[in-house]
Design a protein around this motif. Structure first.
Motif, PDB file in Angstrom:
ATOM      1  N   HIS A 161       0.811  -1.228   0.000  1.00 56.83           N
ATOM      2  CA  HIS A 161       0.000   0.000   0.000  1.00 56.83           C
ATOM      3  C   HIS A 161       0.841   1.275   0.000  1.00 56.83           C
ATOM      4  O   HIS A 161       0.342   2.355   0.268  1.00 56.83           O
ATOM      5  N   ARG A 162       2.129   1.144  -0.289  1.00 54.01           N
ATOM      6  CA  ARG A 162       3.019   2.307  -0.359  1.00 54.01           C
ATOM      7  C   ARG A 162       3.108   3.035   0.979  1.00 54.01           C
ATOM      8  O   ARG A 162       2.781   4.224   1.096  1.00 54.01           O
ATOM      9  N   ASP A 175       8.543   2.804  -1.043  1.00 58.07           N
ATOM     10  CA  ASP A 175       8.823   2.599  -2.464  1.00 58.07           C
ATOM     11  C   ASP A 175      10.173   3.188  -2.874  1.00 58.07           C
ATOM     12  O   ASP A 175      10.712   2.842  -3.925  1.00 58.07           O
ATOM     13  N   GLY A 211       2.216  -0.910  -4.226  1.00 57.78           N
ATOM     14  CA  GLY A 211       0.962  -0.151  -4.226  1.00 57.78           C
ATOM     15  C   GLY A 211      -0.179  -0.870  -4.910  1.00 57.78           C
ATOM     16  O   GLY A 211      -1.297  -0.356  -4.954  1.00 57.78           O
ATOM     17  N   HIS A 432      -0.516   7.507   2.052  1.00 61.65           N
ATOM     18  CA  HIS A 432       0.307   6.355   2.457  1.00 61.65           C
ATOM     19  C   HIS A 432      -0.457   5.247   3.177  1.00 61.65           C
ATOM     20  O   HIS A 432       0.189   4.343   3.720  1.00 61.65           O
ATOM     21  N   GLY A 434      -3.068   3.706   1.493  1.00 65.35           N
ATOM     22  CA  GLY A 434      -3.567   2.883   0.409  1.00 65.35           C
ATOM     23  C   GLY A 434      -5.028   3.165   0.098  1.00 65.35           C
ATOM     24  O   GLY A 434      -5.627   4.129   0.581  1.00 65.35           O
TER      25      GLY A 434
END
Lengths: 474, 362
Positions: A161-162, A175, A211, A432, A434
């Motif tokens: 989900h970054r 990331d 992501g 951040h 998601g």
């Protein structure tokens, strides 16, 4: 398809053959604990005694090969597969909303390489992130990824989900920290992304799967950067007269140096924070930041910081707050220290350029407070770039409806309203946490025709649509 | 009816909090989402909201090692152990406890203990010369059955220090395992009462508990459950430190590099982390594991090994890796079940503290 009786037993046996009988479960208890994650709606649903969304079977593979076998079986029978790491997500991304298989990654937790020549560690993505930090610390290094959920979430969850941590302004998001990954595609093929993240060999495969929230495959292994521990981590707090001057100061500072941590609070949060520091309520915009690295360089950065912030009338509040905050930076995530049911709450984080970020704050605040007068709105800005910053804005409703359907409706309405205000002013669906099921429908509103790129990838890689249905708007 | 108000408050706070999962030794080795305090709390919270309490929920409740790592980790101070024990009491009462638990309880009822009868000639010889009554009572607990060499070494150490002490010929089960298995059930309380009566009949002033399991139940449960002991209770390491500091025992430091596994009952429940370390440092070079003291990761010791040896073996193997990474050749334990657990794992030489100390006396 019929997932009961004889055929279910047959599929279960195939999955047991793939991962071992002891790593396949149909226990009701296992289904229930995979039906409640950190998403407020799933918690509320359980709180009201409603049955959580349930998978039919939980599988816990040990490696990419076993994941591959599971996905081949799932594809053959067209069974949904929802990947579950630690369940610490807030967007419902790990909930098995379509039933089928939950693929729990936590057995894939082996650290396979710790490479100090090239400054990375390689691990299975089911590793709890704090375990990676312990491993690195024991050897004198650090991951520098410190989100509040580091104790409960997996590396794969953060990649999916970054995610981001509190020292991101210097070290980057998850990331930025990933060198290379092993991914199992929905058809069972095991692939590796490029050996290094910087190249001209076409698009960056890492950034296609990071992501993607389990909709395009399962990330099974990753090489993540490690960092030397800083000689010094130095905190300083400041009070600005308003957000505008704080943004201007922060923006200028970022053109010169990179603090590790920068946290700017709106007036509502500033009033309570300042009272804790100086004992009286004062208005303004409070900022806490950290400089870190080699002592000599930090000394130079300190001078630049003071000179820059003085131009914007910042009042120096010393280091005590920051040092205490660092020690207790995840304490607020524990029960009794943060919002919890019966309150309704949500963090509608977004990110935008400096031209837009303050506009987004005022637009979201107005949208939430005007349309939902029962909701409080607070915000801070805790991840900064040379071009913009992230807004961590929260709504809190002290007495939400008891009826679960009404509570769900109100929760979604506030979210749609707040996020649409961000989108209308140059923001994004999320910074951040998601997308999950919570914000899937808003993805098309952000991306418009660009969404077809993601839809095309989804169709090509997962033609049967088995991977994490109803998530990411795919 | 099984849960106190405090339990209910803890359950409702833990059910959505994932923040201690990283310290759960069972979760670390199974990877199961069900093996952490949050999962148990969520399940019981659903039961409290009308869901049926099922046999597989009870199984999850017994998959906990009761090591207390979650309690130590909690910044807010919630303790998931009491509601876990009450959930066990509820499972037994409702007839849904796992079969292996019922079999174990039957064995304890039949034999008076979860452990086989002690048949160790060396220990018998050491005990033969001891008086029946003395101011100091060495309570062997499960050491005699699980790790007799530690019992032999403990007796020899006390003799070497010139301590006049007794060991009960018919030592009762201390009740720790029953308390773990049944929670505060009346049947368990009756066992503790009977044991307290027998121990008090010795008329001793000081009870030295060799096993941390016995020390914990004596110091924490007996009084709380209305079965007070009429003597001061000390752990074995604490008692040996007193003897050493009084000059009754002396150790030579051989420089041997060892590491030490804190038993959770000693470190977390009795907050005793320094006494064993002082003794080890007097004899050799202590290299700590990354997580140690009150933060130590359980090696599967305690009652769980009696009914889920598979989980204990996995926890021991995981912990052994931590020990190996210290570079030490030997791991010292101050707990019979820790010793047995770690010996099931490949790696370092595992040595009971009592044996290590005896080897270094001078």
């Amino acid at each position: 398809m019929q997932l009961k009786g004889f055929m279910f037993d047959m599929i279960q046996n195939e999955l047991e053959d793939a991962v071992g009988r002891e790593n396949c479960s149909t226990r009701e208890a296992d289904k229930l604990v995979h039906g409640v994650d950190y998403y407020w709606l799933s918690r509320m649903w359980a709180d009201r005694g409603m049955t959580p969304p349930e998978a039919d079977i939980i599988v816990c593979p040990k490696n990419a090969k076993e994941v591959s076998s599971v996905l081949k079986i799932a594809n053959y029978y067209k069974m949904p597969v929802t990947t579950w790491g630690g369940g610490g997500g807030t967007q419902g991304g790990a909930l098995p909303l379509a039933g089928g298989i939950v693929l729990d990654t936590k057995r894939m937790n082996e650290i396979t390489e710790f490479n100090t020549d090239s400054m990375y560690m390689e691990s299975g993505t089911g590793a709890i992130h704090t375990h990676l930090e312990w491993y690195a610390n024991e050897r004198g290094y650090a991951t520098m990824h410190y989100p509040s959920s580091q104790n409960c979430s997996t590396l794969g969850g953060f990649l999916a989900h970054r995610g981001i941590g509190v020292v991101s302004t210097k070290y980057g998001k998850i990331d930025d920290m990933c060198l290379s990954m092993e991914v199992v595609l929905p058809n069972g093929d095991i692939i590796n992304t490029s050996p290094v993240p910087k190249h001209a060999a076409g698009p960056d495969l890492n950034q296609i799967f990071i992501g993607s929230e389990g909709t395009l495959g399962v990330i099974t292994k990753a090489q993540m950067r490690i960092y030397v521990q800083p000689e010094l981590r130095w905190f300083r707090a400041f009070l600005f007269k308003d957000l505008t001057s704080a943004f201007a100061a922060g923006k200028e500072l970022l053109t010169k140096i990179k603090p590790s941590c920068m946290r700017l609070y709106d007036e509502a949060e500033t009033v309570s924070l300042i009272k804790k520091i100086v004992g009286v309520e004062r208005k303004g915009a409070f900022m806490n930041l950290a400089l870190e690295g080699m002592k000599d360089i930090v000394a130079v950065e300190q001078k630049i910081l003071f000179d820059t912030f003085a131009k914007y009338g910042a009042e120096d509040l010393g280091s005590d707050y920051g040092e205490k905050w660092w020690k207790e930076k995840i304490t607020f995530f524990y029960p009794g220290h943060m919002m919890d049911i019966p309150q309704m709450f949500g963090t509608m984080d977004s990110v935008a350029t400096y031209s837009n970020i303050e506009k987004i704050y005022w637009a979201m605040k107005e949208a939430v407070e005007t349309n939902f007068p029962m909701a409080k709105f607070i915000a801070h800005f805790s991840h900064w770039y040379e071009w913009g910053a992230m807004i961590y804005d929260r709504f809190i409703v002290d007495n939400p409806p008891q009826d679960p359907h009404e509570a769900l409706r109100l929760h979604n309405q506030i979210w749609y309203t707040g996020v649409r205000a961000a989108l209308a002013n140059g923001g994004v669906v999320n910074d951040h946490h998601g997308v999950g099921v919570k914000l899937g429908k808003l993805m098309k509103e952000q991306y418009g025709p660009a969404m077809q790129v993601m839809e095309g990838l989804k169709r090509q890689l997962d033609p049967n649509g088995i991977m994490n249905p109803y998530k990411l708007g795919l | 009816m099984y849960y106190t108000d405090s339990d209910k408050r803890t359950i409702d706070n833990c059910r959505f909090c994932f923040m201690c999962r990283h310290v759960c030794p069972v979760g670390m080795v199974t990877g199961s989402e069900a093996n952490n305090a949050r999962a148990r709390a969520e399940l019981i919270s659903l039961v409290n909201r009308g869901f049926p309490y099922t046999a597989d929920m009870a199984e999850v409740v017994y998959e906990c090692a009761l090591c207390g790592a979650c309690t130590t980790q909690c910044c807010t101070g919630f303790d998931p152990l009491p509601f876990t024990k009450h959930a066990r009491m509820a499972a037994l009462s409702e007839g849904i406890a796992p079969a292996y638990i019922n079999e174990l309880l039957d064995r304890i009822e039949e034999n008076g203990s979860a452990y086989p009868a002690v048949d160790n000639p060396e220990l018998a010889e050491e005990l033969a010369s001891l008086p029946e009554k003395a101011d100091v009572l060495l309570f062997l607990g499960n050491a005699a059955a699980v790790c007799p060499e530690s019992a032999v070494a403990a007796v020899r150490l006390l003799k070497k220090a010139g301590v006049t002490f007794a060991v009960m010929k018919e030592e009762p089960d201390c009740g720790m395992d029953l308390a773990d298995l049944m929670g505060p059930a009346e049947e368990a309380r009756q066992v503790l009462l009977a044991a307290a009566e027998k121990i008090n009949a010795v008329g001793t002033k000081t009870i030295v508990a060799l096993s941390p399991d016995s020390a914990k139940v004596f110091l924490r449960e007996y009084r709380e459950w209305g079965a007070p002991l009429n003597a001061e209770v000390k752990t074995f390491p604490a008692f040996i430190v007193e003897l050493w500091k009084s000059g009754a025992l002396n150790f030579k430091n051989t420089g041997e590099t060892v590491t030490y596994q804190d038993p959770f009952r000693l470190a977390r429940e009795l907050h005793e982390t320094e006494a064993p370390r002082e003794l080890i440092r007097a004899c050799g070079n202590l290299k700590e594991m990354y997580r140690h003291g009150e933060e130590a990761i359980s090696c599967g010791e305690g009652t769980i090994g009696l009914y889920r040896p598979d989980l204990t073996a996995k926890m021991a193997a995981r912990r052994m890796k931590d020990a190996i990474s210290t570079g030490a050749m030997t791991i010292i334990t101050a707990c019979p079940t820790s010793c047995a657990a770690l010996r099931s794992a490949e790696g370092l030489t595992v040595k009971p503290l009592e044996v290590f100390l005896l080897e270094h006396t001078c």
